[in-house]
Enzyme design. Structure first.
Site, short mmCIF file in Angstrom:
data_model
loop_
_atom_site.label_atom_id
_atom_site.label_comp_id
_atom_site.label_asym_id
_atom_site.label_seq_id
_atom_site.Cartn_x
_atom_site.Cartn_y
_atom_site.Cartn_z
N LEU A 101 151.97 -53.01 57.02
CA LEU A 101 153.21 -53.29 56.30
C LEU A 101 154.36 -53.53 57.27
CD1 LEU A 101 154.70 -53.33 53.49
CD2 LEU A 101 155.26 -50.92 53.96
N ASP A 142 169.01 -46.77 44.67
CA ASP A 142 170.22 -46.29 44.00
C ASP A 142 169.86 -45.17 43.03
OD1 ASP A 142 172.88 -46.14 43.42
OD2 ASP A 142 173.00 -48.02 42.31
N HIS A 163 169.41 -37.07 47.92
CA HIS A 163 169.15 -37.95 49.07
C HIS A 163 167.87 -37.55 49.77
CE1 HIS A 163 172.85 -40.05 48.56
NE2 HIS A 163 173.63 -39.03 48.88
#
Length: 241
Positions: free
Chosen positions: A132, A21, A38
């Site tokens: 990961l 956010d 973004h």
């Protein structure tokens, strides 16, 4: 898992979930368009995957695009979809290099055909990687996830492959987008907001929450370690007294 980080022996959460956010506000502070924020936020996702693995985190899940995000201005949505296309293309090479497994959570039927094909390729290419475990929540909403899961479960009951009396929490979880992925130990939300925004509502039942005012493009190794330090200060009793 215990690991020494910057001279301190810490219990590192196995699974960290992050609500990304603050990209738009980050750009506005720099008198730049939201789309620039973004783009920088997308680059930071790449960096934080490496940081998370280096710190000993095995599963990382990020909330990239919600089912509600379609309500944003068309220009912004189109930019986000372009960033996604670029990311999915680049990610195939990156996952091979970094031995990272990538999975996409959410309703893929709501995405364009080329994006669905890119997701299918990425998940297939990275399926056997052992580094990961990186999950991206895309066109995702937790209520939508549970409704889709209930529909699939109900269809199996109707077809006779599942008996109503056999339905349990464990069985239900197998119908969720996160099937096979452990629930998050720690959930982080950046930018100062303190709400879940329809993110992993089932999976976060016993998760520790950490909220920070840091905007996502500025969130880095130092901030993640601070969240892990806070996680270590919690008494996780899972309903105990």
């Amino acid at each position: 898992m215990e690991k020494e980080i910057d001279g301190k022996l810490l219990n590192v959460p196995e699974h960290v979930a992050i609500i990304l956010d603050g990209n738009g506000r980050w750009a506005k502070k720099r008198f730049m368009p939201r789309n620039y924020g973004h783009a920088q936020g997308s680059k930071n996702v790449e960096k934080m995957c490496e940081v998370a693995w280096d710190l000993g985190i095995k599963y990382l899940t990020v909330y990239a695009f919600s089912t509600e995000n379609w309500k944003r201005p068309e220009k912004e949505v189109n930019t986000l979809m372009k960033l996604l296309r670029d990311y999915l293309t680049d990610c195939i090479e990156r996952t091979t290099k970094n031995n990272m497994r990538v999975r996409i959570l959410g309703d893929k039927t709501g995405l364009s055909e080329d994006i669905r094909q890119a997701i299918e390729r990425l998940e297939a290419v990275s399926a056997k990687n052992t580094g990961l475990n990186f999950s991206i929540a895309l066109n995702y909403g937790s209520r939508d996830e549970m409704v889709r899961a209930i529909r699939k479960l109900a269809a199996d009951v109707r077809d006779g492959s599942l008996a109503p009396d056999d339905i349990s929490e464990g069985v239900f979880e197998r119908y969720l987008d996160t099937a096979g992925i452990p629930d998050p130990d720690l959930m982080i939300r950046t930018s100062g907001e303190q709400r879940l925004s329809n993110f992993l509502l089932w999976q976060l039942a016993y998760t520790e929450f950490y909220f920070t005012d840091v905007l996502w493009p500025d969130f880095g190794r130092k901030e993640l370690i601070q969240a892990i330090l806070q996680y270590n200060s919690r008494d996780r009793r899972f309903g105990g007294v």
